[in-house]
Design a protein around this motif. Structure first.
Motif, mmCIF file in Angstrom:
data_model
loop_
_atom_site.group_PDB
_atom_site.id
_atom_site.type_symbol
_atom_site.label_atom_id
_atom_site.label_comp_id
_atom_site.label_asym_id
_atom_site.label_seq_id
_atom_site.Cartn_x
_atom_site.Cartn_y
_atom_site.Cartn_z
ATOM 1 N N GLY A 54 0.806 -1.376 0.068
ATOM 2 C CA GLY A 54 0.042 0.008 -0.100
ATOM 3 C C GLY A 54 0.773 1.349 -0.102
ATOM 4 O O GLY A 54 0.423 2.378 -0.726
ATOM 5 N N GLU A 55 1.924 1.309 0.634
ATOM 6 C CA GLU A 55 2.860 2.284 0.754
ATOM 7 C C GLU A 55 3.198 2.707 -0.587
ATOM 8 O O GLU A 55 3.328 3.809 -1.022
ATOM 9 C CB GLU A 55 3.823 2.213 1.935
ATOM 10 C CG GLU A 55 3.610 2.592 3.251
ATOM 11 C CD GLU A 55 4.800 2.134 4.362
ATOM 12 O OE1 GLU A 55 5.819 2.746 4.065
ATOM 13 O OE2 GLU A 55 4.752 1.514 5.047
ATOM 14 N N CYS A 56 3.824 1.952 -1.292
ATOM 15 C CA CYS A 56 4.210 2.049 -2.332
ATOM 16 C C CYS A 56 3.389 2.610 -3.485
ATOM 17 O O CYS A 56 3.758 3.113 -4.238
ATOM 18 C CB CYS A 56 5.252 0.740 -2.758
ATOM 19 S SG CYS A 56 6.914 0.627 -2.096
ATOM 20 N N ARG A 57 2.086 1.881 -3.487
ATOM 21 C CA ARG A 57 1.226 1.988 -4.194
ATOM 22 C C ARG A 57 0.662 3.614 -4.130
ATOM 23 O O ARG A 57 0.623 4.314 -5.337
ATOM 24 C CB ARG A 57 0.080 1.284 -4.196
ATOM 25 C CG ARG A 57 -0.850 1.142 -5.211
ATOM 26 C CD ARG A 57 -1.922 0.127 -5.187
ATOM 27 N NE ARG A 57 -2.608 0.059 -3.976
ATOM 28 C CZ ARG A 57 -2.835 -1.196 -3.227
ATOM 29 N NH1 ARG A 57 -2.146 -2.355 -3.574
ATOM 30 N NH2 ARG A 57 -3.402 -1.066 -2.158
ATOM 31 N N GLU A 58 0.783 4.098 -2.970
ATOM 32 C CA GLU A 58 0.412 5.484 -2.765
ATOM 33 C C GLU A 58 1.277 6.426 -3.483
ATOM 34 O O GLU A 58 1.236 7.287 -4.043
ATOM 35 C CB GLU A 58 0.261 5.715 -1.382
ATOM 36 C CG GLU A 58 -1.033 6.526 -0.724
ATOM 37 C CD GLU A 58 -1.172 6.528 0.667
ATOM 38 O OE1 GLU A 58 -0.372 7.479 1.381
ATOM 39 O OE2 GLU A 58 -1.765 5.568 1.223
ATOM 40 N N GLU A 59 2.688 5.945 -3.065
ATOM 41 C CA GLU A 59 3.822 6.819 -3.574
ATOM 42 C C GLU A 59 3.541 7.048 -5.378
ATOM 43 O O GLU A 59 3.871 7.907 -5.882
ATOM 44 C CB GLU A 59 4.912 6.117 -3.284
ATOM 45 C CG GLU A 59 6.086 7.153 -3.252
ATOM 46 C CD GLU A 59 6.397 7.954 -2.362
ATOM 47 O OE1 GLU A 59 7.235 9.028 -2.642
ATOM 48 O OE2 GLU A 59 5.916 7.990 -1.465
ATOM 49 N N PHE A 60 3.407 5.887 -6.010
ATOM 50 C CA PHE A 60 3.268 5.584 -7.241
ATOM 51 C C PHE A 60 2.087 6.348 -7.668
ATOM 52 O O PHE A 60 2.382 6.834 -8.827
ATOM 53 C CB PHE A 60 3.059 4.117 -7.436
ATOM 54 C CG PHE A 60 2.930 3.924 -8.926
ATOM 55 C CD1 PHE A 60 3.997 3.841 -9.809
ATOM 56 C CD2 PHE A 60 1.800 3.010 -9.268
ATOM 57 C CE1 PHE A 60 4.007 3.565 -11.191
ATOM 58 C CE2 PHE A 60 1.564 2.927 -10.801
ATOM 59 C CZ PHE A 60 2.436 3.107 -11.666
ATOM 60 N N GLU A 61 1.141 6.312 -7.112
ATOM 61 C CA GLU A 61 -0.026 7.160 -7.525
ATOM 62 C C GLU A 61 0.114 8.561 -7.673
ATOM 63 O O GLU A 61 -0.230 9.342 -8.689
ATOM 64 C CB GLU A 61 -1.406 6.626 -6.651
ATOM 65 C CG GLU A 61 -1.836 5.212 -6.804
ATOM 66 C CD GLU A 61 -2.369 5.067 -8.303
ATOM 67 O OE1 GLU A 61 -2.811 6.002 -8.968
ATOM 68 O OE2 GLU A 61 -2.463 3.674 -8.339
ATOM 69 N N THR A 62 0.798 9.228 -6.705
ATOM 70 C CA THR A 62 1.244 10.442 -6.581
ATOM 71 C C THR A 62 2.185 10.857 -7.897
ATOM 72 O O THR A 62 2.011 11.840 -8.586
ATOM 73 C CB THR A 62 2.165 10.849 -5.182
ATOM 74 O OG1 THR A 62 1.140 10.321 -4.110
ATOM 75 C CG2 THR A 62 2.085 12.426 -5.049
ATOM 76 N N LEU A 63 3.296 9.825 -8.037
ATOM 77 C CA LEU A 63 4.226 10.195 -9.113
ATOM 78 C C LEU A 63 3.680 9.992 -10.304
ATOM 79 O O LEU A 63 3.857 10.940 -11.288
ATOM 80 C CB LEU A 63 5.264 8.846 -8.933
ATOM 81 C CG LEU A 63 6.273 9.086 -9.743
ATOM 82 C CD1 LEU A 63 7.321 10.391 -9.546
ATOM 83 C CD2 LEU A 63 7.079 7.775 -9.718
ATOM 84 N N LYS A 64 2.671 9.126 -10.369
ATOM 85 C CA LYS A 64 2.092 8.825 -11.826
ATOM 86 C C LYS A 64 1.183 10.265 -12.193
ATOM 87 O O LYS A 64 1.278 10.676 -13.192
ATOM 88 C CB LYS A 64 1.179 7.526 -11.772
ATOM 89 C CG LYS A 64 1.292 6.919 -13.345
ATOM 90 C CD LYS A 64 0.462 5.581 -13.034
ATOM 91 C CE LYS A 64 -0.958 5.726 -13.316
ATOM 92 N NZ LYS A 64 -1.824 4.284 -13.753
ATOM 93 N N ALA A 65 0.431 10.649 -11.202
ATOM 94 C CA ALA A 65 -0.475 11.798 -11.290
ATOM 95 C C ALA A 65 0.564 13.107 -11.844
ATOM 96 O O ALA A 65 0.310 13.579 -12.689
ATOM 97 C CB ALA A 65 -1.130 12.233 -9.866
#
Ligand SMILES: [Zn+2]
Length: 80
Positions: A60-71
């Motif tokens: 979950g932590e990485c996914r959150e980070e990833f969503e932010t980066l992707k946005a």
């Protein structure tokens, strides 16, 4: 008893396979930008990034980070 080259290779590939199976958070972060760019550009995910994908599914932590980066990257690509 001698270990044959074949057995050594089998053992080595077994070891590297288990290592390759799961990426940890550090590896995930390291390849995250590359992975985000790949998914945003619609390219197919190369084998080397598959485990990043898998890690994001389970972490979950990485996914959150990833969503932010992707946005952020997505905006950048939409407004160059
Ligand atoms: Zn993680």
């Amino acid at each position: 008893m001698k270990i044959t080259d074949e057995q050594v290779q089998a053992l080595l590939s077994m070891l590297s396979n288990t290592k390759d199976d799961e990426a940890d958070c550090g590896q995930c972060m390291q390849h995250m930008a590359e992975f985000a760019e790949t998914t945003l550009s619609g390219k197919s995910i190369p084998a080397g990034l598959q485990r990043i994908d898998e890690h994001l599914e389970s972490c979950g932590e990485c996914r959150e980070e990833f969503e932010t980066l992707k946005a952020a990257l997505g905006e950048e690509m939409a407004n160059p």
